[in-house]
Design a protein around this motif. Structure first.
Motif, PDB file in Angstrom:
ATOM      1  N   LEU A 283      81.218 -36.733  11.850  1.00 12.12           N
ATOM      2  CA  LEU A 283      80.800 -35.497  11.194  1.00 12.12           C
ATOM      3  C   LEU A 283      81.805 -34.413  11.575  1.00 12.12           C
ATOM      4  O   LEU A 283      81.936 -34.080  12.749  1.00 12.12           O
ATOM      5  CB  LEU A 283      79.387 -35.117  11.649  1.00 12.12           C
ATOM      6  CG  LEU A 283      78.313 -36.172  11.365  1.00 12.12           C
ATOM      7  CD1 LEU A 283      77.058 -35.881  12.163  1.00 12.12           C
ATOM      8  CD2 LEU A 283      78.025 -36.237   9.875  1.00 12.12           C
ATOM      9  N   HIS A 284      82.530 -33.896  10.607  1.00  8.29           N
ATOM     10  CA  HIS A 284      83.633 -32.970  10.888  1.00  8.29           C
ATOM     11  C   HIS A 284      83.242 -31.508  10.733  1.00  8.29           C
ATOM     12  O   HIS A 284      82.572 -31.144   9.762  1.00  8.29           O
ATOM     13  CB  HIS A 284      84.818 -33.267   9.964  1.00  8.29           C
ATOM     14  CG  HIS A 284      85.655 -34.387  10.454  1.00  8.29           C
ATOM     15  ND1 HIS A 284      85.206 -35.672  10.522  1.00  8.29           N
ATOM     16  CD2 HIS A 284      86.913 -34.402  10.923  1.00  8.29           C
ATOM     17  CE1 HIS A 284      86.152 -36.448  11.014  1.00  8.29           C
ATOM     18  NE2 HIS A 284      87.200 -35.697  11.266  1.00  8.29           N
ATOM     19  N   LEU A 285      83.680 -30.713  11.688  1.00 11.07           N
ATOM     20  CA  LEU A 285      83.527 -29.269  11.647  1.00 11.07           C
ATOM     21  C   LEU A 285      84.922 -28.660  11.639  1.00 11.07           C
ATOM     22  O   LEU A 285      85.680 -28.827  12.597  1.00 11.07           O
ATOM     23  CB  LEU A 285      82.757 -28.770  12.882  1.00 11.07           C
ATOM     24  CG  LEU A 285      81.317 -29.274  13.009  1.00 11.07           C
ATOM     25  CD1 LEU A 285      80.778 -28.989  14.408  1.00 11.07           C
ATOM     26  CD2 LEU A 285      80.435 -28.629  11.958  1.00 11.07           C
ATOM     27  N   ALA A 286      85.277 -27.987  10.556  1.00 17.61           N
ATOM     28  CA  ALA A 286      86.578 -27.329  10.481  1.00 17.61           C
ATOM     29  C   ALA A 286      86.529 -26.062  11.324  1.00 17.61           C
ATOM     30  O   ALA A 286      85.587 -25.270  11.206  1.00 17.61           O
ATOM     31  CB  ALA A 286      86.913 -26.985   9.031  1.00 17.61           C
ATOM     32  N   VAL A 287      87.531 -25.881  12.182  1.00 16.62           N
ATOM     33  CA  VAL A 287      87.621 -24.689  13.029  1.00 16.62           C
ATOM     34  C   VAL A 287      89.022 -24.107  12.915  1.00 16.62           C
ATOM     35  O   VAL A 287      89.979 -24.825  12.629  1.00 16.62           O
ATOM     36  CB  VAL A 287      87.293 -25.004  14.512  1.00 16.62           C
ATOM     37  CG1 VAL A 287      85.865 -25.531  14.640  1.00 16.62           C
ATOM     38  CG2 VAL A 287      88.278 -25.981  15.126  1.00 16.62           C
TER      39      VAL A 287
ATOM     40  N   ALA B 124      87.337 -22.999  19.880  1.00 13.66           N
ATOM     41  CA  ALA B 124      86.093 -23.694  19.531  1.00 13.66           C
ATOM     42  C   ALA B 124      85.606 -24.552  20.701  1.00 13.66           C
ATOM     43  O   ALA B 124      84.411 -24.567  21.014  1.00 13.66           O
ATOM     44  CB  ALA B 124      86.308 -24.549  18.289  1.00 13.66           C
ATOM     45  N   ARG B 125      86.519 -25.261  21.346  1.00 16.28           N
ATOM     46  CA  ARG B 125      86.173 -26.070  22.524  1.00 16.28           C
ATOM     47  C   ARG B 125      85.582 -25.200  23.619  1.00 16.28           C
ATOM     48  O   ARG B 125      84.555 -25.539  24.212  1.00 16.28           O
ATOM     49  CB  ARG B 125      87.425 -26.761  23.096  1.00 16.28           C
ATOM     50  CG  ARG B 125      87.755 -28.081  22.518  1.00 16.28           C
ATOM     51  CD  ARG B 125      88.880 -28.758  23.337  1.00 16.28           C
ATOM     52  NE  ARG B 125      88.305 -29.381  24.530  1.00 16.28           N
ATOM     53  CZ  ARG B 125      88.531 -28.978  25.771  1.00 16.28           C
ATOM     54  NH1 ARG B 125      89.312 -27.969  26.046  1.00 16.28           N
ATOM     55  NH2 ARG B 125      87.972 -29.623  26.784  1.00 16.28           N
ATOM     56  N   ALA B 126      86.253 -24.082  23.899  1.00 19.02           N
ATOM     57  CA  ALA B 126      85.794 -23.180  24.959  1.00 19.02           C
ATOM     58  C   ALA B 126      84.383 -22.664  24.661  1.00 19.02           C
ATOM     59  O   ALA B 126      83.541 -22.573  25.563  1.00 19.02           O
ATOM     60  CB  ALA B 126      86.776 -22.023  25.130  1.00 19.02           C
TER      61      ALA B 126
ATOM     62  N   VAL C  59      83.232 -34.112  15.205  1.00 15.65           N
ATOM     63  CA  VAL C  59      84.664 -33.926  15.412  1.00 15.65           C
ATOM     64  C   VAL C  59      85.043 -32.522  14.968  1.00 15.65           C
ATOM     65  O   VAL C  59      84.722 -32.100  13.848  1.00 15.65           O
ATOM     66  CB  VAL C  59      85.486 -34.954  14.593  1.00 15.65           C
ATOM     67  CG1 VAL C  59      86.980 -34.719  14.781  1.00 15.65           C
ATOM     68  CG2 VAL C  59      85.114 -36.379  14.989  1.00 15.65           C
ATOM     69  N   LEU C  60      85.692 -31.788  15.863  1.00 19.51           N
ATOM     70  CA  LEU C  60      86.286 -30.507  15.485  1.00 19.51           C
ATOM     71  C   LEU C  60      87.654 -30.809  14.904  1.00 19.51           C
ATOM     72  O   LEU C  60      88.405 -31.620  15.455  1.00 19.51           O
ATOM     73  CB  LEU C  60      86.458 -29.604  16.710  1.00 19.51           C
ATOM     74  CG  LEU C  60      85.208 -29.316  17.546  1.00 19.51           C
ATOM     75  CD1 LEU C  60      85.586 -28.468  18.758  1.00 19.51           C
ATOM     76  CD2 LEU C  60      84.154 -28.626  16.709  1.00 19.51           C
ATOM     77  N   GLN C  61      88.002 -30.165  13.816  1.00 22.14           N
ATOM     78  CA  GLN C  61      89.317 -30.344  13.189  1.00 22.14           C
ATOM     79  C   GLN C  61      89.911 -28.959  12.940  1.00 22.14           C
ATOM     80  O   GLN C  61      89.309 -28.139  12.255  1.00 22.14           O
ATOM     81  CB  GLN C  61      89.200 -31.113  11.880  1.00 22.14           C
ATOM     82  CG  GLN C  61      90.535 -31.381  11.217  1.00 22.14           C
ATOM     83  CD  GLN C  61      90.404 -32.211   9.946  1.00 22.14           C
ATOM     84  OE1 GLN C  61      89.392 -32.173   9.257  1.00 22.14           O
ATOM     85  NE2 GLN C  61      91.455 -32.953   9.639  1.00 22.14           N
TER      86      GLN C  61
END
Length: 166
Positions: A89-93, A99-101, A155-157
């Motif tokens: 499941l992708h989240l566009a950032v 975003a990680r922080a 998944v962050l992308q």
């Protein structure tokens, strides 16, 4: 019990679906414990849109990630899929490190940034995964991953400039 969030952040301002359009609106994410999942997704800072418990064995909640036109539904009796089986499941950032922080500050275990050996899209699992963001933070090439308490995989992308037509 049924509730709906009527806040200013509501998606009610989006234009209606036009003839010929197929908009991805909702993804059902299978979970084993609805209250635990509710706590997790609220903890991510996602908008809590609605909750409905219409009958025994049928309860759902809807959440929307910030800035997203697509929501998720979690619940009981809303999916026959095994809890934790939703993967990729992708989240566009905009900024993978930021975003990680943010997620780490919210108590989420997020992988280090990575990119794929092919320089294109990532492989399934950890195959061909290289440490660090894509060279030059190439759009669509940097990723980080995390899971909800059931193991549903997100998944962050990183995307700063969209491809034409997007």
């Amino acid at each position: 019990m049924s509730t709906v969030d009527e806040s200013k952040e509501s998606a009610a301002g989006s234009p209606p679906v036009k003839p010929g359009e197929f908009r991805l609106e909702v993804i059902v994410v299978p979970v084993s414990d609805v209250d635990r999942a509710k706590s997790f997704y609220q903890g991510l800072g996602w908008r809590f849109d609605a909750e409905a418990a219409v009958e025994d064995g049928y309860r759902l909640m809807q959440f929307t990630p910030p800035g997203s036109g697509c929501s998720i539904i979690i619940g009981e009796g809303v999916s026959s899929a095994a809890p934790g089986s939703a993967q990729g499941l992708h989240l566009a950032v905009y900024d993978i490190n930021e975003a990680r922080a943010d997620l780490i500050a919210r108590g989420v275990d997020v992988s280090e940034p990575f990119h794929d050996a092919t320089g294109v899209f990532h492989h399934a699992g950890t195959e061909a995964r290289l440490d660090g963001p894509a060279p030059g933070h190439k759009d669509y090439g940097s990723f980080a991953s995390f899971s909800d308490p059931d193991g549903n995989g997100w998944v962050l992308q990183e995307i700063k400039t969209r491809l034409p037509g997007r």
